[in-house]
Write a protein that holds these residues in place. Structure first.
Motif, short mmCIF file in Angstrom:
data_model
loop_
_atom_site.label_atom_id
_atom_site.label_comp_id
_atom_site.label_asym_id
_atom_site.label_seq_id
_atom_site.Cartn_x
_atom_site.Cartn_y
_atom_site.Cartn_z
N THR A 77 0.90 -1.04 -0.07
CA THR A 77 0.04 0.27 0.06
C THR A 77 0.92 1.30 -0.06
O THR A 77 2.08 1.16 -0.06
CB THR A 77 -0.77 0.27 1.16
N THR A 85 1.55 3.32 2.28
CA THR A 85 2.00 3.86 3.36
C THR A 85 3.60 3.43 3.53
O THR A 85 4.34 4.21 4.10
CB THR A 85 1.26 3.47 4.98
N GLU A 127 -6.34 0.38 1.58
CA GLU A 127 -5.32 1.45 1.89
C GLU A 127 -4.80 0.51 3.42
O GLU A 127 -5.59 -0.40 3.72
CB GLU A 127 -5.50 2.60 2.01
N SER A 128 -3.64 1.12 3.70
CA SER A 128 -3.06 0.30 5.18
C SER A 128 -4.15 0.52 6.38
O SER A 128 -4.45 -0.71 6.95
CB SER A 128 -1.82 1.32 5.50
N THR A 141 -7.41 1.02 6.04
CA THR A 141 -8.72 0.09 5.77
C THR A 141 -8.26 -1.28 5.79
O THR A 141 -9.39 -2.21 6.36
CB THR A 141 -9.34 0.49 4.36
N ILE A 142 -7.51 -1.86 5.20
CA ILE A 142 -6.98 -3.32 5.53
C ILE A 142 -6.83 -3.50 7.08
O ILE A 142 -7.24 -4.49 7.54
CB ILE A 142 -5.33 -3.51 5.05
N MET A 143 -6.19 -2.53 7.98
CA MET A 143 -6.39 -2.76 9.32
C MET A 143 -7.69 -3.02 9.72
O MET A 143 -7.98 -3.70 10.82
CB MET A 143 -5.58 -1.96 9.97
N LEU A 148 -9.27 -6.33 8.82
CA LEU A 148 -8.70 -7.47 9.44
C LEU A 148 -9.22 -7.43 11.17
O LEU A 148 -9.50 -8.41 11.50
CB LEU A 148 -7.47 -7.40 9.53
#
Lengths: 303, 87
Positions: free
Chosen positions: A64, A66, B38-39, B41-43, B46
């Protein structure tokens, strides 16, 4: 009668109802002057989006923005050494490594800071793996910051405030870390934020707040991507653009240096495929041991 | 309807609620191509999976092929719940 016209409620919000991070800001000492410099720019995200799409179609790690941003800031710190510093009292110290701080969201209220070390030497994939590990760790309870917050909330308010101020005084005047809470706070000169989550409104200007510790006076924030008109040559084209905002400390650098620092970050984000540690794609590559060195470092060596 | 299909439908519904400006989101929607992952939204995703289905993902499982679509993610969740290894 004196208070009858105030718009405020009679009693203040209880300290226990204020998130821990907000209380840290609330009870720290204010500087007499403000050495803050802010430079706002924008990044054409076309190259980065293309790079991420290619990597995610063929790679083994879900990549991604970041981790790319983290490495871009790390490489910029490695190139512009003057930014890899911090103020202690009235003296300036260099960092011996290129580290960055990244806020990660805890499952409890408020973010926590994670330290990413030697980011200039780590690939995008490695940084994403670390980011995920830190995020997983932040969602667990019983971390050092959780225990500290637990203790602070149970102390008398005045004592808690004194402890906070004393802790920040030590962070701003003593060079050595003092414990698990201090290492993330003092281990890097910069905090990196990415606000590019879906649904975020346009970020046209942004000045990051400054925590009481002078460690993270440098802040790099990338905003959400918006389709905007851009002039290329004599033509107007529509491109995905993201705001990039950098806050810096005038006690260590000046605006000209800041402009070059921002320009380096923009260059890397525009062409990220050239700056991955694992890819080995460097124009001046060819010598043994140079596969993981940034391109501009190799150019300096050549000079 | 298999268990994986049911999970895929639930995940697609969650993503539609989360990303209100993207319509429709089906179990087959390419989540990466749609720019939904995105980072942060992935978190969030999960964390949602862990909360609802009680399974966690190892860093090695956060791969493009596992997160390509809600259906693919559901198959991963179903396999983990059945304690199988997904290759």
């Amino acid at each position: 009668m004196f208070f009858s016209s105030t718009p405020l409620e009679r009693t203040p919000i209880p300290a226990a109802d204020i998130p821990f991070l907000n209380r840290c800001y609330l009870h720290t000492v204010n500087d007499r002057s403000d050495p803050t410099l802010v430079w706002g720019s924008e990044v054409d995200m076309t190259g980065l989006h293309s790079f991420l799409a290619q990597r995610n179609n063929a790679g083994s790690t879900l990549l991604t923005t970041t981790p790319v941003l983290i490495r871009a800031v790390g490489l910029a710190l490695a190139k512009h050494h003057d930014f890899n510093r911090r103020v202690l009292g009235e003296k300036i110290y260099r960092f011996s490594e290129v580290n960055v701080l990244v806020p990660v969201q805890r499952s409890q209220a408020g973010p926590s800071l994670s330290l990413f070390r030697q980011v200039d030497q780590r690939s995008y994939d490695e940084l994403f793996q670390s980011l995920w590990t830190e995020q997983r760790g932040a969602s667990q309870v019983n971390r050092a910051c959780d225990r500290s917050e637990y203790i602070l909330r149970r102390l008398p308010t005045m004592l808690a405030h004194l402890l906070l101020r004393g802790w920040l005084w030590a962070a701003n005047h003593l060079p050595k870390p003092m414990g698990p809470l201090d290492r993330p706070l003092r281990g890097a000169p910069v905090m990196v934020n990415h606000f590019g989550f879906p649904g975020a409104p346009p970020l046209n200007s942004y000045k990051a707040s400054r925590f009481g510790s002078h460690c993270t006076l440098l802040n790099v924030t990338l905003g959400p991507t918006m389709r905007r008109p851009l002039v290329i040559g004599d033509k107007i084209v529509i491109r995905p653009m993201a705001g990039l905002f950098v806050r810096a400390d005038h006690r260590t650098i000046d605006a000209y240096q800041l402009s070059n620092f921002v320009a380096t970050i923009v260059e890397i984000l525009t062409q990220p495929e050239k700056y991955d540690a694992a890819s080995g794609k460097h124009e001046a590559d060819g010598s043994p041991g140079t596969a993981n060195r940034p391109r501009f470092e190799q150019e300096l060596q050549a000079v | 309807m298999s268990e994986a299909e049911a999970i895929a439908g639930t995940l697609a519904g969650y993503l539609e609620q989360r990303f209100t400006d993207v319509r429709p989101i089906t179990p087959e929607t390419d989540l990466l191509a749609a720019g939904l992952l995105e980072s942060l939204t992935i978190m969030e995703l999960l964390a949602y999976i862990e909360h609802v289905y009680g399974v966690t993902c190892d860093p090695s499982e956060i791969r493009p092929d596992n997160f390509r679509s809600a259906q693919r993610l559901a198959e991963l969740i179903d396999a983990k719940r059945r304690r199988l290894t997904v290759i």
